[in-house]
Write an enzyme that holds these catalytic residues in place. Sequence first.
Site, mmCIF file in Angstrom:
data_model
loop_
_atom_site.group_PDB
_atom_site.id
_atom_site.type_symbol
_atom_site.label_atom_id
_atom_site.label_comp_id
_atom_site.label_asym_id
_atom_site.label_seq_id
_atom_site.Cartn_x
_atom_site.Cartn_y
_atom_site.Cartn_z
ATOM 1 N N CYS A 45 62.074 55.057 -13.792
ATOM 2 C CA CYS A 45 60.865 54.585 -13.190
ATOM 3 C C CYS A 45 59.552 54.993 -13.988
ATOM 4 C CB CYS A 45 60.628 54.805 -11.599
ATOM 5 S SG CYS A 45 61.974 54.378 -10.588
HETATM 6 C C1 BEZ Z 1 65.643 56.275 -11.901
HETATM 7 O O1 BEZ Z 1 64.863 55.363 -11.272
HETATM 8 O O2 BEZ Z 1 65.333 56.693 -12.665
HETATM 9 C C2 BEZ Z 1 67.314 56.251 -11.458
HETATM 10 C C3 BEZ Z 1 67.305 55.792 -9.997
HETATM 11 C C4 BEZ Z 1 68.690 55.895 -9.515
HETATM 12 C C5 BEZ Z 1 69.858 56.279 -10.399
HETATM 13 C C6 BEZ Z 1 69.740 56.385 -11.690
HETATM 14 C C7 BEZ Z 1 68.286 56.396 -12.355
#
Ligand code: BEZ
Length: 210
Positions: A45
């Site tokens: 994100c």
């Molecule tokens: C992320 O948002 O970076 C993420 C969320 C869940 C699993 C892997 C990455």
Amino acid sequence: MALQLGDIAPDFTQDSTEGPIHFHDWAGGSWVVLFSHPKDFTPVCTTELGAVAKLKPEFDKRGVKVIGLSVDGAGSHEQWAKDIAETQGTALNFPLIADHDRKVSDLYGMIHPNANDTLTVRSVFVIDPSKRVRLTLTYPASTGRNFDELLRVIDSLQLTDRFKVATPVNWKHGEDVIIVPSVTNEAAKALFPAGWTEVKPYLRTVKQPG
Ligand code: BEZ
């Protein structure tokens, strides 16, 4: 039932990094990209939000407002925004909805309980100026989205609305487009006076207008 193409995007009021957002008022007469993130302080994100901030001029050029969402509070978003600025070389330049009570996530079906019963998946909704949903995308939490592809789809949607053309496989801005099937050859003469190529009666290509 899940939101479908052509539905009116539900209205809501929710906190954000830019204060309370009354969604339909905030959208005004613009196109909107509403996209969700599983959680604050997550790696994928963080890169996505940096990328969208860098692409903001491209969204602006197309008359599109962008707004992110994650299921944490505004205080958490503000702390995370500092990390985004530090690590992605750009500060957030659009609001991030603080969906602490999951009001918006539930309204838009952004939580898929069989994937994760508390966090949102990576949803995208492209909403047009009449508030209709024109695109939905659902990506898994572990895969970052391609926002250049999103701009490509927005270009295609806007061309369809303005010029009654569709875009073929892997189309890129500037390449030939397709006259939509509902336009008769008679009507096409007025719309495309320079002519078109009839590959088949149902496959008519033309230079990208506009
Ligand atoms: C992320 O948002 O970076 C993420 C969320 C869940 C699993 C892997 C990455």
